[in-house]
Design an enzyme around this catalytic site. Structure first.
Site, PDB file in Angstrom:
ATOM      1  N   HIS A   1       0.860  -1.187   0.000  1.00  0.00           N
ATOM      2  CA  HIS A   1       0.000   0.000   0.000  1.00  0.00           C
ATOM      3  C   HIS A   1       0.895   1.236   0.000  1.00  0.00           C
ATOM      4  O   HIS A   1       2.132   1.126  -0.139  1.00  0.00           O
ATOM      5  CB  HIS A   1      -0.949  -0.027   1.201  1.00  0.00           C
ATOM      6  CG  HIS A   1      -0.267  -0.319   2.507  1.00  0.00           C
ATOM      7  ND1 HIS A   1       0.653   0.531   3.071  1.00  0.00           N
ATOM      8  CD2 HIS A   1      -0.337  -1.398   3.340  1.00  0.00           C
ATOM      9  CE1 HIS A   1       1.090   0.025   4.201  1.00  0.00           C
ATOM     10  NE2 HIS A   1       0.525  -1.158   4.390  1.00  0.00           N
TER      11      HIS A   1
ATOM     12  N   HIS B   1       4.074   1.228   2.143  1.00  0.00           N
ATOM     13  CA  HIS B   1       5.226   0.553   1.522  1.00  0.00           C
ATOM     14  C   HIS B   1       5.823   1.427   0.418  1.00  0.00           C
ATOM     15  O   HIS B   1       7.034   1.483   0.238  1.00  0.00           O
ATOM     16  CB  HIS B   1       4.804  -0.787   0.908  1.00  0.00           C
ATOM     17  CG  HIS B   1       4.280  -1.781   1.907  1.00  0.00           C
ATOM     18  ND1 HIS B   1       2.953  -2.132   1.971  1.00  0.00           N
ATOM     19  CD2 HIS B   1       4.906  -2.490   2.863  1.00  0.00           C
ATOM     20  CE1 HIS B   1       2.786  -3.031   2.930  1.00  0.00           C
ATOM     21  NE2 HIS B   1       3.951  -3.264   3.496  1.00  0.00           N
TER      22      HIS B   1
ATOM     23  N   GLY C   1       9.036   0.328   8.524  1.00  0.00           N
ATOM     24  CA  GLY C   1       8.067   1.330   8.965  1.00  0.00           C
ATOM     25  C   GLY C   1       8.062   1.449  10.488  1.00  0.00           C
ATOM     26  O   GLY C   1       8.250   0.465  11.197  1.00  0.00           O
TER      27      GLY C   1
ATOM     28  N   LYS D   1       5.484   2.022  12.192  1.00  0.00           N
ATOM     29  CA  LYS D   1       4.223   1.540  12.767  1.00  0.00           C
ATOM     30  C   LYS D   1       4.500   0.329  13.662  1.00  0.00           C
ATOM     31  O   LYS D   1       3.949   0.201  14.736  1.00  0.00           O
ATOM     32  CB  LYS D   1       3.224   1.168  11.675  1.00  0.00           C
ATOM     33  CG  LYS D   1       1.892   0.719  12.268  1.00  0.00           C
ATOM     34  CD  LYS D   1       0.821   0.591  11.229  1.00  0.00           C
ATOM     35  CE  LYS D   1       1.042  -0.600  10.339  1.00  0.00           C
ATOM     36  NZ  LYS D   1       0.851  -1.899  11.032  1.00  0.00           N
TER      37      LYS D   1
ATOM     38  N   GLN E   1       9.069  -3.948  16.516  1.00  0.00           N
ATOM     39  CA  GLN E   1       9.841  -4.700  15.514  1.00  0.00           C
ATOM     40  C   GLN E   1      11.111  -3.924  15.127  1.00  0.00           C
ATOM     41  O   GLN E   1      12.200  -4.486  15.027  1.00  0.00           O
ATOM     42  CB  GLN E   1       8.974  -4.932  14.279  1.00  0.00           C
ATOM     43  CG  GLN E   1       9.737  -5.441  13.064  1.00  0.00           C
ATOM     44  CD  GLN E   1       8.833  -5.799  11.904  1.00  0.00           C
ATOM     45  OE1 GLN E   1       8.197  -6.835  11.934  1.00  0.00           O
ATOM     46  NE2 GLN E   1       8.766  -4.973  10.886  1.00  0.00           N
TER      47      GLN E   1
ATOM     48  N   SER F   1      -1.810  -3.433   5.867  1.00  0.00           N
ATOM     49  CA  SER F   1      -2.456  -4.435   5.005  1.00  0.00           C
ATOM     50  C   SER F   1      -3.679  -5.014   5.702  1.00  0.00           C
ATOM     51  O   SER F   1      -4.643  -5.428   5.064  1.00  0.00           O
ATOM     52  CB  SER F   1      -1.472  -5.564   4.675  1.00  0.00           C
ATOM     53  OG  SER F   1      -0.322  -5.018   4.067  1.00  0.00           O
TER      54      SER F   1
END
Ligand code: PAF
Length: 283
Positions: free
Chosen positions: A34, A37, A147, A149, A153, A186
């Site tokens: 999207h 990315h 990212g 978000k 991670q 996603s």
């Protein structure tokens, strides 16, 4: 843009570019690309000579009860987005090419991979760090773009790269949002219209929390309780997985906000588990 399916061919091409002295960048993804990315790939494009995008729905970061089978896929669109954003190469291996049946090596990171998402997804981060290590060994990029978000991670990957002396620069790209504030993901495709209408409150609540902290409320217990109440009122269909205020590097929960912190949340909204975060800086 070239499409490569096998790890050997991918590694050969990437290492050739490095041998030619080119600056290379990798954008690891799980596909269903999207505009978020697209921004990561565009950043890579501006900062490297060659841009590789991996599209690999990594099975090892999903627990058996999670949404691996339902995870959205659209390879044609992935190729289009990657091409438009300026990728030179798209790596799209089959799971069998990435993991032999007797694969027995995991890359695990302690510290920042504890708590938050790991509480309900205890095997998630070792799947992420294992596949990202494999992608790094194959591509050996100068730069890798992720990212923000997935804040935890990113912290886990930064720690892994630091601890294992991986010679790779990690860039955390700011979250890309819809006009109403919902972070692009996603998994937003799982939201019903009613859930979608409520979902922007995830961000609105975080902004309120940030404002309260800057205005002087430094007690994280009070800030978290207030956010939980806000979500209960404004996302009544949602179920809070966690609300945490942590140190941005170690991901250790903080009792009091001092200088920098990040507030991170995960909320189940129907079939989707939405995550978001906000950085907080106080004087
Ligand atoms: O953030 C993601 O999409 C995935 O966790 C990643 C980094 C591509 C590893 O599979």
């Amino acid at each position: 843009m070239d499409i490569i399916k096998t790890p050997d061919a991918f590694q050969k091409q990437c290492w050739q570019w490095r041998a030619q002295g080119l600056r290379t960048a990798l954008v690891p993804t799980m596909g269903f690309l999207h505009d978020g990315h697209r921004s990561l790939i565009s950043h890579a494009r501006k900062n490297a000579d060659k841009v590789m995008v991996s599209v690999f729905l990594n099975p090892t970061q999903f627990a058996p009860n999670e949404d691996l089978d339902a995870y959205p896929r659209d390879f044609e669109n992935d190729c289009r987005v990657a091409t438009e954003a300026g990728a030179d190469l798209l790596f799209a291996p089959d799971p069998a090419a990435m993991y032999t049946p007797d694969a027995s090596t995991w890359v695990t990171v302690d510290g920042p991979s504890q708590g938050l998402c790991a509480t309900t997804r205890p095997t998630h981060f070792r799947g992420v760090t294992t596949v990202v290590s494999k992608l790094f060994m194959l591509a050996m990029p100068c730069l890798a773009v992720f990212g923000q978000k997935d804040y935890q991670q990113l912290a886990v990957i930064r720690r892994m790269v630091r601890d294992l002396n991986m010679p790779i620069e990690i860039f955390g790209h700011p979250i890309v949002r819809e006009d109403d504030g919902l972070a692009l993901s996603s998994r937003n495709i799982y939201l019903t219209p009613e859930e979608r209408a409520r979902a922007p409150h995830l961000r609105k609540g975080l902004v309120r929390l940030q404002q309260a902290a800057v205005a002087g409320q430094r007690d994280t217990k009070a800030l978290k309780a207030d956010l939980a109440a806000y979500y209960a009122e404004n996302i009544p269909l949602g179920r809070i997985d966690y609300i945490e205020i942590v140190d941005p590097e170690s991901m250790v929960p903080q009792d009091t906000i001092r200088q920098k912190a990040v507030a991170a949340v995960a909320v189940y909204c129907g079939k989707a588990r939405l995550i978001d975060n906000i950085e907080i800086e106080v004087a």
